[in-house]
Scaffold this active site. Structure first.
Site, mmCIF file in Angstrom:
data_model
loop_
_atom_site.group_PDB
_atom_site.id
_atom_site.type_symbol
_atom_site.label_atom_id
_atom_site.label_comp_id
_atom_site.label_asym_id
_atom_site.label_seq_id
_atom_site.Cartn_x
_atom_site.Cartn_y
_atom_site.Cartn_z
ATOM 1 N N ARG A 1 -36.067 6.914 -11.343
ATOM 2 C CA ARG A 1 -37.397 7.510 -11.539
ATOM 3 C C ARG A 1 -37.933 7.160 -12.932
ATOM 4 N NH1 ARG A 1 -33.337 11.234 -12.692
ATOM 5 N NH2 ARG A 1 -33.431 11.814 -14.902
ATOM 6 N N VAL B 1 -38.174 11.702 -18.299
ATOM 7 C CA VAL B 1 -38.833 12.578 -19.278
ATOM 8 C C VAL B 1 -39.038 11.824 -20.596
ATOM 9 C CG1 VAL B 1 -38.571 14.689 -20.654
ATOM 10 C CG2 VAL B 1 -37.812 14.667 -18.272
#
Ligand code: MV4
Length: 454
Positions: free
Chosen positions: A292, A295
Protein backbone atom coordinates in the site's frame (compact mmCIF):
# COMPACT_ATOMS: atom_id res chain seq x y z
CA UNK A 1 -6.50 8.54 -17.46
CA UNK A 2 -9.20 8.10 -14.85
CA UNK A 3 -12.12 10.55 -14.88
CA UNK A 4 -13.27 9.93 -11.33
CA UNK A 5 -11.67 8.21 -8.34
CA UNK A 6 -13.51 7.00 -5.25
CA UNK A 7 -11.41 7.45 -2.11
CA UNK A 8 -12.14 4.51 0.20
CA UNK A 9 -10.62 6.05 3.31
CA UNK A 10 -10.88 8.92 5.79
CA UNK A 11 -8.63 11.34 7.70
CA UNK A 12 -5.38 12.80 6.47
CA UNK A 13 -4.74 10.12 3.81
CA UNK A 14 -8.13 10.71 2.18
CA UNK A 15 -7.22 14.42 1.93
CA UNK A 16 -3.77 13.56 0.64
CA UNK A 17 -5.30 11.45 -2.17
CA UNK A 18 -7.90 14.11 -3.01
CA UNK A 19 -5.24 16.81 -3.38
CA UNK A 20 -3.25 14.77 -5.90
CA UNK A 21 -6.47 14.07 -7.83
CA UNK A 22 -7.24 17.80 -7.94
CA UNK A 23 -3.79 18.50 -9.38
CA UNK A 24 -4.30 15.77 -11.99
CA UNK A 25 -7.75 17.12 -12.91
CA UNK A 26 -9.49 13.94 -11.72
CA UNK A 27 -12.90 14.19 -9.99
CA UNK A 28 -13.18 12.60 -6.54
CA UNK A 29 -15.86 10.79 -4.56
CA UNK A 30 -15.55 10.62 -0.79
CA UNK A 31 -17.25 7.90 1.22
CA UNK A 32 -17.98 8.53 4.87
CA UNK A 33 -19.50 6.93 7.94
CA UNK A 34 -22.24 8.58 10.01
CA UNK A 35 -19.47 9.69 12.43
CA UNK A 36 -17.63 11.57 9.67
CA UNK A 37 -20.30 13.92 8.28
CA UNK A 38 -18.19 16.94 9.26
CA UNK A 39 -14.88 15.49 8.13
CA UNK A 40 -12.72 17.44 5.68
CA UNK A 41 -12.51 14.63 3.11
CA UNK A 42 -16.29 15.02 2.71
CA UNK A 43 -15.90 18.76 2.18
CA UNK A 44 -13.01 18.65 -0.32
CA UNK A 45 -14.24 15.81 -2.54
CA UNK A 46 -16.46 16.63 -5.52
CA UNK A 47 -19.11 14.18 -4.28
CA UNK A 48 -19.65 12.39 -0.98
CA UNK A 49 -21.66 9.28 -0.19
CA UNK A 50 -22.55 8.01 3.29
CA UNK A 51 -21.76 4.30 3.45
CA UNK A 52 -22.97 3.33 6.89
CA UNK A 53 -22.79 3.55 10.69
CA UNK A 54 -19.67 4.69 12.59
CA UNK A 55 -18.12 1.28 13.20
CA UNK A 56 -15.46 0.55 10.50
CA UNK A 57 -16.83 -2.93 9.87
CA UNK A 58 -20.17 -1.33 8.97
CA UNK A 59 -18.70 1.42 6.76
CA UNK A 60 -15.07 1.77 5.63
CA UNK A 61 -14.59 -2.02 5.71
CA UNK A 62 -17.97 -2.83 4.18
CA UNK A 63 -17.04 -4.03 0.69
CA UNK A 64 -20.59 -4.12 -0.79
CA UNK A 65 -21.22 -0.54 0.42
CA UNK A 66 -17.96 0.78 -1.00
CA UNK A 67 -18.47 -0.97 -4.36
CA UNK A 68 -22.10 0.28 -4.53
CA UNK A 69 -20.89 3.84 -3.92
CA UNK A 70 -18.36 3.46 -6.75
CA UNK A 71 -21.03 2.12 -9.11
CA UNK A 72 -23.58 4.73 -8.10
CA UNK A 73 -21.11 7.58 -8.70
CA UNK A 74 -19.65 6.07 -11.86
CA UNK A 75 -16.12 6.09 -10.48
CA UNK A 76 -13.62 4.29 -12.70
CA UNK A 77 -11.08 3.65 -9.94
CA UNK A 78 -10.84 3.25 -6.15
CA UNK A 79 -7.91 4.47 -4.07
CA UNK A 80 -7.84 2.52 -0.77
CA UNK A 81 -5.22 4.63 1.08
CA UNK A 82 -3.61 2.72 3.97
CA UNK A 83 -5.32 0.52 6.58
CA UNK A 84 -8.99 -0.44 6.01
CA UNK A 85 -9.31 -2.31 2.66
CA UNK A 86 -5.87 -1.39 1.31
CA UNK A 87 -4.35 -4.85 1.79
CA UNK A 88 -7.41 -6.99 1.24
CA UNK A 89 -6.77 -9.34 -1.67
CA UNK A 90 -10.48 -10.07 -1.68
CA UNK A 91 -11.42 -6.40 -2.06
CA UNK A 92 -8.91 -5.94 -4.91
CA UNK A 93 -10.42 -9.01 -6.57
CA UNK A 94 -13.97 -7.64 -6.24
CA UNK A 95 -12.78 -4.37 -7.82
CA UNK A 96 -11.16 -6.30 -10.66
CA UNK A 97 -14.38 -8.29 -11.22
CA UNK A 98 -16.48 -5.08 -11.13
CA UNK A 99 -14.16 -3.47 -13.69
CA UNK A 100 -13.23 -0.71 -11.25
CA UNK A 101 -9.47 -0.16 -11.16
CA UNK A 102 -8.02 -0.87 -7.71
CA UNK A 103 -5.19 1.65 -7.28
CA UNK A 104 -2.56 -0.74 -5.99
CA UNK A 105 -1.01 -4.04 -7.02
CA UNK A 106 -2.93 -7.08 -8.30
CA UNK A 107 -5.05 -9.09 -5.86
CA UNK A 108 -2.58 -11.92 -6.43
CA UNK A 109 0.39 -9.80 -5.30
CA UNK A 110 -1.54 -8.62 -2.22
CA UNK A 111 -2.31 -12.23 -1.29
CA UNK A 112 1.29 -13.35 -1.79
CA UNK A 113 2.71 -10.60 0.42
CA UNK A 114 -0.13 -10.96 2.95
CA UNK A 115 1.00 -14.51 3.72
CA UNK A 116 4.16 -13.57 5.63
CA UNK A 117 5.69 -17.05 5.45
CA UNK A 118 5.07 -17.36 1.70
CA UNK A 119 6.41 -13.83 1.13
CA UNK A 120 9.63 -14.66 2.99
CA UNK A 121 10.12 -17.85 0.98
CA UNK A 122 9.51 -16.00 -2.28
CA UNK A 123 11.86 -13.10 -1.43
CA UNK A 124 14.52 -15.53 -0.28
CA UNK A 125 14.21 -17.34 -3.62
CA UNK A 126 14.71 -13.98 -5.34
CA UNK A 127 17.98 -13.35 -3.51
CA UNK A 128 17.05 -11.40 -0.36
CA UNK A 129 18.38 -12.72 2.93
CA UNK A 130 15.92 -13.83 5.60
CA UNK A 131 16.69 -14.63 9.22
CA UNK A 132 17.46 -18.27 10.01
CA UNK A 133 14.44 -20.03 11.44
CA UNK A 134 11.56 -22.38 10.74
CA UNK A 135 10.40 -20.33 7.75
CA UNK A 136 6.93 -21.81 8.12
CA UNK A 137 4.51 -22.66 10.92
CA UNK A 138 5.78 -24.90 13.71
CA UNK A 139 3.55 -27.96 14.31
CA UNK A 140 5.16 -30.05 17.04
CA UNK A 141 7.17 -29.51 20.24
CA UNK A 142 9.98 -31.56 18.77
CA UNK A 143 10.11 -29.33 15.69
CA UNK A 144 10.14 -26.20 17.88
CA UNK A 145 13.00 -27.45 20.04
CA UNK A 146 15.04 -28.60 17.05
CA UNK A 147 14.59 -25.27 15.20
CA UNK A 148 15.54 -23.17 18.22
CA UNK A 149 18.56 -25.41 18.85
CA UNK A 150 19.65 -25.09 15.24
CA UNK A 151 19.46 -21.28 15.05
CA UNK A 152 20.66 -20.78 18.64
CA UNK A 153 19.04 -18.80 21.48
CA UNK A 154 17.72 -16.14 21.81
CA UNK A 155 14.92 -16.80 19.33
CA UNK A 156 11.70 -14.95 18.63
CA UNK A 157 8.25 -16.44 18.06
CA UNK A 158 6.02 -14.60 15.57
CA UNK A 159 2.52 -15.23 14.25
CA UNK A 160 2.37 -16.33 10.60
CA UNK A 161 -0.75 -14.20 10.05
CA UNK A 162 0.56 -11.35 12.20
CA UNK A 163 2.79 -8.88 10.47
CA UNK A 164 3.61 -5.56 12.09
CA UNK A 165 5.04 -7.41 15.09
CA UNK A 166 1.91 -8.05 17.13
CA UNK A 167 2.04 -11.03 19.47
CA UNK A 168 5.80 -11.56 19.29
CA UNK A 169 7.69 -13.42 22.06
CA UNK A 170 11.41 -13.52 22.75
CA UNK A 171 12.76 -16.79 24.19
CA UNK A 172 16.19 -16.92 25.86
CA UNK A 173 16.58 -20.62 26.60
CA UNK A 174 15.25 -24.10 26.01
CA UNK A 175 13.31 -24.10 29.27
CA UNK A 176 11.09 -21.19 28.22
CA UNK A 177 10.41 -22.29 24.65
CA UNK A 178 7.39 -24.58 24.80
CA UNK A 179 5.36 -22.46 27.22
CA UNK A 180 6.10 -19.34 25.15
CA UNK A 181 5.06 -21.14 21.98
CA UNK A 182 1.74 -22.25 23.51
CA UNK A 183 1.00 -18.71 24.73
CA UNK A 184 1.97 -17.15 21.39
CA UNK A 185 -0.24 -19.63 19.51
CA UNK A 186 -3.21 -18.91 21.78
CA UNK A 187 -2.69 -15.16 21.32
CA UNK A 188 -2.39 -15.53 17.56
CA UNK A 189 -5.58 -17.61 17.36
CA UNK A 190 -7.35 -14.97 19.39
CA UNK A 191 -6.03 -11.98 17.43
CA UNK A 192 -5.85 -13.31 13.86
CA UNK A 193 -8.11 -16.38 13.84
CA UNK A 194 -5.17 -18.71 13.07
CA UNK A 195 -2.76 -20.05 15.70
CA UNK A 196 0.23 -20.68 13.41
CA UNK A 197 3.55 -19.32 14.66
CA UNK A 198 7.11 -19.55 13.38
CA UNK A 199 10.49 -19.28 15.06
CA UNK A 200 13.49 -17.21 13.96
CA UNK A 201 16.78 -15.91 15.33
CA UNK A 202 16.27 -12.90 17.60
CA UNK A 203 18.40 -9.90 16.66
CA UNK A 204 19.38 -7.67 19.57
CA UNK A 205 19.82 -3.96 18.77
CA UNK A 206 17.89 -4.35 15.53
CA UNK A 207 17.02 -1.48 13.24
CA UNK A 208 13.95 -1.32 11.05
CA UNK A 209 14.83 0.05 7.61
CA UNK A 210 12.49 -0.08 4.65
CA UNK A 211 12.83 0.59 0.92
CA UNK A 212 10.26 2.50 -1.12
CA UNK A 213 9.62 1.01 -4.55
CA UNK A 214 7.57 1.98 -7.56
CA UNK A 215 6.76 -0.31 -10.48
CA UNK A 216 4.69 0.24 -13.63
CA UNK A 217 2.70 -2.27 -15.69
CA UNK A 218 5.38 -2.37 -18.41
CA UNK A 219 8.17 -3.92 -16.33
CA UNK A 220 9.69 -0.63 -15.17
CA UNK A 221 10.85 -0.63 -11.53
CA UNK A 222 12.71 2.00 -9.49
CA UNK A 223 13.53 2.44 -5.81
CA UNK A 224 13.16 5.74 -3.96
CA UNK A 225 15.61 5.02 -1.19
CA UNK A 226 15.17 3.90 2.38
CA UNK A 227 13.35 5.11 5.47
CA UNK A 228 14.67 4.49 8.96
CA UNK A 229 11.73 3.50 11.19
CA UNK A 230 13.42 2.18 14.34
CA UNK A 231 11.67 4.54 16.74
CA UNK A 232 8.60 2.47 17.52
CA UNK A 233 6.41 1.93 20.51
CA UNK A 234 4.41 -1.23 20.89
CA UNK A 235 5.07 -1.88 17.18
CA UNK A 236 3.65 1.45 16.11
CA UNK A 237 6.13 3.68 14.33
CA UNK A 238 6.56 7.07 15.99
CA UNK A 239 9.34 8.75 14.01
CA UNK A 240 10.65 8.00 10.52
CA UNK A 241 13.55 9.62 8.68
CA UNK A 242 15.71 9.53 5.60
CA UNK A 243 18.60 8.98 5.17
CA UNK A 244 19.24 6.37 7.83
CA UNK A 245 22.50 7.17 9.63
CA UNK A 246 23.90 3.85 8.44
CA UNK A 247 23.14 4.42 4.75
CA UNK A 248 25.99 5.26 2.35
CA UNK A 249 25.77 6.10 -1.37
CA UNK A 250 27.44 2.76 -2.16
CA UNK A 251 25.08 0.73 0.02
CA UNK A 252 22.11 2.61 -1.47
CA UNK A 253 23.16 1.81 -5.07
CA UNK A 254 24.04 -1.76 -4.29
CA UNK A 255 21.07 -2.69 -2.13
CA UNK A 256 18.74 -0.54 -4.26
CA UNK A 257 19.69 -2.62 -7.30
CA UNK A 258 18.99 -5.82 -5.34
CA UNK A 259 15.47 -4.80 -4.28
CA UNK A 260 14.65 -3.50 -7.78
CA UNK A 261 15.69 -6.83 -9.29
CA UNK A 262 13.56 -8.75 -6.78
CA UNK A 263 10.48 -6.63 -7.62
CA UNK A 264 11.09 -7.08 -11.37
CA UNK A 265 11.36 -10.85 -10.94
CA UNK A 266 8.13 -11.08 -8.97
CA UNK A 267 6.32 -8.83 -11.49
CA UNK A 268 5.14 -6.36 -8.87
CA UNK A 269 3.21 -3.23 -9.93
CA UNK A 270 2.26 -0.01 -8.05
CA UNK A 271 4.08 1.52 -5.08
CA UNK A 272 5.26 -0.81 -2.33
CA UNK A 273 7.66 -1.10 0.57
CA UNK A 274 10.11 -3.83 1.51
CA UNK A 275 10.79 -3.93 5.27
CA UNK A 276 14.13 -5.12 6.62
CA UNK A 277 15.53 -5.91 10.02
CA UNK A 278 19.15 -4.71 10.12
CA UNK A 279 21.66 -6.06 12.62
CA UNK A 280 24.70 -4.29 14.09
CA UNK A 281 26.89 -5.53 11.24
CA UNK A 282 24.57 -3.93 8.65
CA UNK A 283 23.14 -7.24 7.46
CA UNK A 284 19.71 -6.69 5.90
CA UNK A 285 17.08 -9.38 6.52
CA UNK A 286 13.77 -9.23 4.68
CA UNK A 287 10.79 -9.10 7.10
CA UNK A 288 7.71 -8.28 5.06
CA UNK A 289 6.35 -6.29 2.15
CA UNK A 290 3.66 -3.62 2.39
CA UNK A 291 1.62 -3.37 -0.78
CA UNK A 292 0.00 0.00 0.00
CA UNK A 293 0.97 3.67 0.15
CA UNK A 294 2.33 4.04 3.68
CA UNK A 295 1.74 6.56 6.45
CA UNK A 296 5.39 7.67 6.25
CA UNK A 297 5.51 8.24 2.45
CA UNK A 298 5.99 12.06 2.86
CA UNK A 299 9.52 11.44 4.19
CA UNK A 300 10.46 10.07 0.77
CA UNK A 301 8.54 12.84 -0.99
CA UNK A 302 10.52 15.55 0.80
CA UNK A 303 13.94 14.13 -0.10
CA UNK A 304 13.09 13.17 -3.71
CA UNK A 305 10.52 15.81 -4.73
CA UNK A 306 8.34 12.99 -6.08
CA UNK A 307 4.56 12.96 -5.49
CA UNK A 308 4.13 9.27 -4.67
CA UNK A 309 0.32 9.33 -4.65
CA UNK A 310 0.18 11.06 -8.03
CA UNK A 311 2.60 8.54 -9.52
CA UNK A 312 0.69 5.63 -7.96
CA UNK A 313 -2.44 6.89 -9.77
CA UNK A 314 -0.59 7.36 -13.09
CA UNK A 315 0.84 3.83 -12.90
CA UNK A 316 -2.61 2.38 -12.12
CA UNK A 317 -3.91 4.15 -15.24
CA UNK A 318 -1.31 2.22 -17.25
CA UNK A 319 1.28 4.96 -17.70
CA UNK A 320 4.99 4.31 -17.65
CA UNK A 321 7.12 5.34 -14.65
CA UNK A 322 7.45 9.13 -14.72
CA UNK A 323 11.06 8.98 -13.40
CA UNK A 324 14.19 7.12 -14.30
CA UNK A 325 16.39 5.78 -11.52
CA UNK A 326 19.33 7.92 -12.58
CA UNK A 327 17.25 11.12 -12.63
CA UNK A 328 16.26 10.69 -8.99
CA UNK A 329 18.27 12.70 -6.52
CA UNK A 330 18.16 12.53 -2.76
CA UNK A 331 18.39 15.96 -1.17
CA UNK A 332 18.92 16.75 2.50
CA UNK A 333 17.30 15.07 5.50
CA UNK A 334 13.60 14.48 6.15
CA UNK A 335 11.91 13.43 9.38
CA UNK A 336 8.32 12.67 10.32
CA UNK A 337 6.67 12.66 13.75
CA UNK A 338 3.30 10.93 14.01
CA UNK A 339 1.06 13.00 16.25
CA UNK A 340 -1.59 10.84 17.89
CA UNK A 341 -4.45 11.91 20.10
CA UNK A 342 -3.64 9.70 23.07
CA UNK A 343 -3.05 9.82 26.78
CA UNK A 344 0.72 9.95 27.49
CA UNK A 345 0.38 7.78 30.57
CA UNK A 346 -2.18 5.13 29.62
CA UNK A 347 -1.44 5.26 25.85
CA UNK A 348 -5.21 5.04 25.34
CA UNK A 349 -6.78 7.11 22.51
CA UNK A 350 -7.94 10.55 23.59
CA UNK A 351 -10.96 11.35 21.38
CA UNK A 352 -13.07 14.50 21.79
CA UNK A 353 -13.21 18.10 20.70
CA UNK A 354 -10.09 19.99 19.64
CA UNK A 355 -10.69 23.38 21.27
CA UNK A 356 -7.55 25.16 20.04
CA UNK A 357 -5.52 24.25 16.97
CA UNK A 358 -2.46 25.82 15.43
CA UNK A 359 -0.37 23.86 12.96
CA UNK A 360 3.22 25.06 12.43
CA UNK A 361 4.58 26.22 9.08
CA UNK A 362 7.63 27.99 7.73
CA UNK A 363 10.51 26.75 5.57
CA UNK A 364 10.86 22.98 5.36
CA UNK A 365 7.72 22.16 7.35
CA UNK A 366 4.79 20.10 6.08
CA UNK A 367 1.73 19.08 8.08
CA UNK A 368 -0.56 16.36 6.72
CA UNK A 369 -3.77 16.41 8.73
CA UNK A 370 -7.55 16.38 8.51
CA UNK A 371 -8.04 18.07 11.89
CA UNK A 372 -9.08 21.68 12.57
CA UNK A 373 -10.20 23.86 15.48
CA UNK A 374 -13.52 22.63 16.95
CA UNK A 375 -13.17 19.31 15.11
CA UNK A 376 -14.44 16.42 17.19
CA UNK A 377 -12.19 13.35 16.96
CA UNK A 378 -14.50 10.34 16.80
CA UNK A 379 -13.63 7.40 19.08
CA UNK A 380 -14.08 4.78 16.35
CA UNK A 381 -10.88 5.04 14.33
CA UNK A 382 -7.10 5.33 14.45
CA UNK A 383 -5.83 8.07 16.77
CA UNK A 384 -3.41 9.67 14.24
CA UNK A 385 -4.35 13.37 14.01
CA UNK A 386 -1.38 14.81 12.11
CA UNK A 387 1.92 13.98 10.52
CA UNK A 388 4.52 16.65 11.10
CA UNK A 389 7.19 16.30 8.43
CA UNK A 390 10.29 18.48 8.15
CA UNK A 391 13.12 18.84 5.68
CA UNK A 392 16.59 20.25 6.41
CA UNK A 393 19.97 20.17 4.74
CA UNK A 394 21.38 17.95 7.51
CA UNK A 395 19.99 15.62 10.18
CA UNK A 396 20.89 18.17 12.81
CA UNK A 397 18.99 20.91 11.00
CA UNK A 398 15.99 18.61 10.55
CA UNK A 399 15.96 17.81 14.28
CA UNK A 400 16.15 21.48 15.28
CA UNK A 401 13.43 22.33 12.76
CA UNK A 402 11.25 19.51 14.11
CA UNK A 403 11.78 20.70 17.67
CA UNK A 404 10.69 24.27 16.90
CA UNK A 405 7.75 23.02 14.81
CA UNK A 406 6.59 20.79 17.69
CA UNK A 407 6.95 23.82 19.97
CA UNK A 408 4.66 25.81 17.66
CA UNK A 409 2.11 23.00 17.26
CA UNK A 410 -0.80 23.88 19.54
CA UNK A 411 -3.47 21.27 20.19
CA UNK A 412 -5.84 21.79 23.11
CA UNK A 413 -8.85 19.80 24.22
CA UNK A 414 -7.29 16.39 23.60
CA UNK A 415 -4.02 14.85 24.79
CA UNK A 416 -1.37 14.19 22.15
CA UNK A 417 2.04 12.59 21.64
CA UNK A 418 3.69 15.99 21.06
CA UNK A 419 5.42 15.96 24.50
CA UNK A 420 6.71 12.41 23.86
CA UNK A 421 8.23 13.52 20.54
CA UNK A 422 9.95 16.50 22.16
CA UNK A 423 11.41 14.15 24.75
CA UNK A 424 12.73 11.75 22.10
CA UNK A 425 14.27 14.61 20.10
CA UNK A 426 16.18 15.74 23.19
CA UNK A 427 17.55 12.27 23.91
CA UNK A 428 21.37 12.23 23.38
CA UNK A 429 21.31 8.74 21.88
CA UNK A 430 18.63 9.72 19.39
CA UNK A 431 20.62 12.85 18.46
CA UNK A 432 23.67 10.71 17.76
CA UNK A 433 21.55 8.49 15.52
CA UNK A 434 22.11 5.55 17.83
CA UNK A 435 18.58 4.27 17.35
CA UNK A 436 17.51 0.67 17.55
CA UNK A 437 14.76 -1.63 18.77
CA UNK A 438 15.04 -1.12 22.52
CA UNK A 439 15.84 2.59 22.66
CA UNK A 440 12.34 3.74 23.38
CA UNK A 441 11.70 1.15 26.06
CA UNK A 442 14.89 2.31 27.83
CA UNK A 443 13.84 5.90 27.51
CA UNK A 444 10.44 5.17 28.99
CA UNK A 445 11.83 3.12 31.87
CA UNK A 446 14.28 5.83 32.93
CA UNK A 447 11.80 8.64 32.87
CA UNK A 448 10.34 10.43 35.85
CA UNK A 449 6.78 10.29 34.47
CA UNK A 450 4.61 13.31 35.17
CA UNK A 451 7.35 15.93 35.33
CA UNK A 452 9.00 15.21 32.02
CA UNK A 453 5.75 14.75 30.21
CA UNK A 454 4.47 18.15 31.33
C1 MV4 B 1 12.38 -8.71 15.30
C2 MV4 B 1 13.23 -8.15 16.28
C3 MV4 B 1 14.37 -8.84 16.61
N1 MV4 B 1 14.65 -10.04 16.03
N2 MV4 B 1 12.69 -9.92 14.76
C4 MV4 B 1 9.04 -6.97 13.84
C5 MV4 B 1 7.95 -6.05 13.52
C6 MV4 B 1 8.40 -4.73 14.00
N3 MV4 B 1 7.30 -3.88 14.30
C7 MV4 B 1 9.23 -5.09 15.19
N4 MV4 B 1 9.82 -6.31 14.88
C8 MV4 B 1 10.93 -6.88 15.40
N5 MV4 B 1 11.26 -8.11 14.89
C9 MV4 B 1 13.80 -10.55 15.13
N6 MV4 B 1 14.09 -11.75 14.59
C10 MV4 B 1 12.87 -6.91 16.82
C11 MV4 B 1 11.71 -6.27 16.39
C12 MV4 B 1 11.39 -5.01 17.02
C13 MV4 B 1 11.85 -3.79 16.49
C14 MV4 B 1 12.61 -3.76 15.32
C15 MV4 B 1 13.08 -2.54 14.82
C16 MV4 B 1 12.77 -1.36 15.49
C17 MV4 B 1 12.02 -1.37 16.64
C18 MV4 B 1 11.54 -2.58 17.16
C19 MV4 B 1 10.78 -2.59 18.33
C20 MV4 B 1 10.32 -3.78 18.83
C21 MV4 B 1 10.64 -5.00 18.18
Amino acid sequence: MFRKILVANRGEIALRIILSCKELGIKTVAVFSEADRHALHVRFADEAICIGPPKSTDSYLNIPSVISAAELSNADAIHPGYGFLSESGYFAEVCEASRIKFIGPSSEAIRLMGDKARARREMNRLGLHVLPGSGDAIHTDKEALATAEAVGYPVIIKAVAGGGGRGMRVVHNRGELLVALKTAQAEAANAFGVPHCYIEKFVEKARHIEFQLMADEHGGVIHLGERECSIQRRHQKLIEERPSVLMTPELLDQFGATVVRAMKDVGYTSVGTLEFLVDERKNFYFMEMNTRIQVEHPVTELVTGVDLVRDQILIAAGERLPHRQNDLQFRGHAMECRINAEDPVTHKPSPGKITTWHAPGGPGVRVDTAAYAEYVIPPFYDSLIAKLVVHGSTRDEAIRRMDRALDMFVVEGVKTTIPLHRQILRNPQFRKGDIYTKLLEHLQEHRAPAVEMA
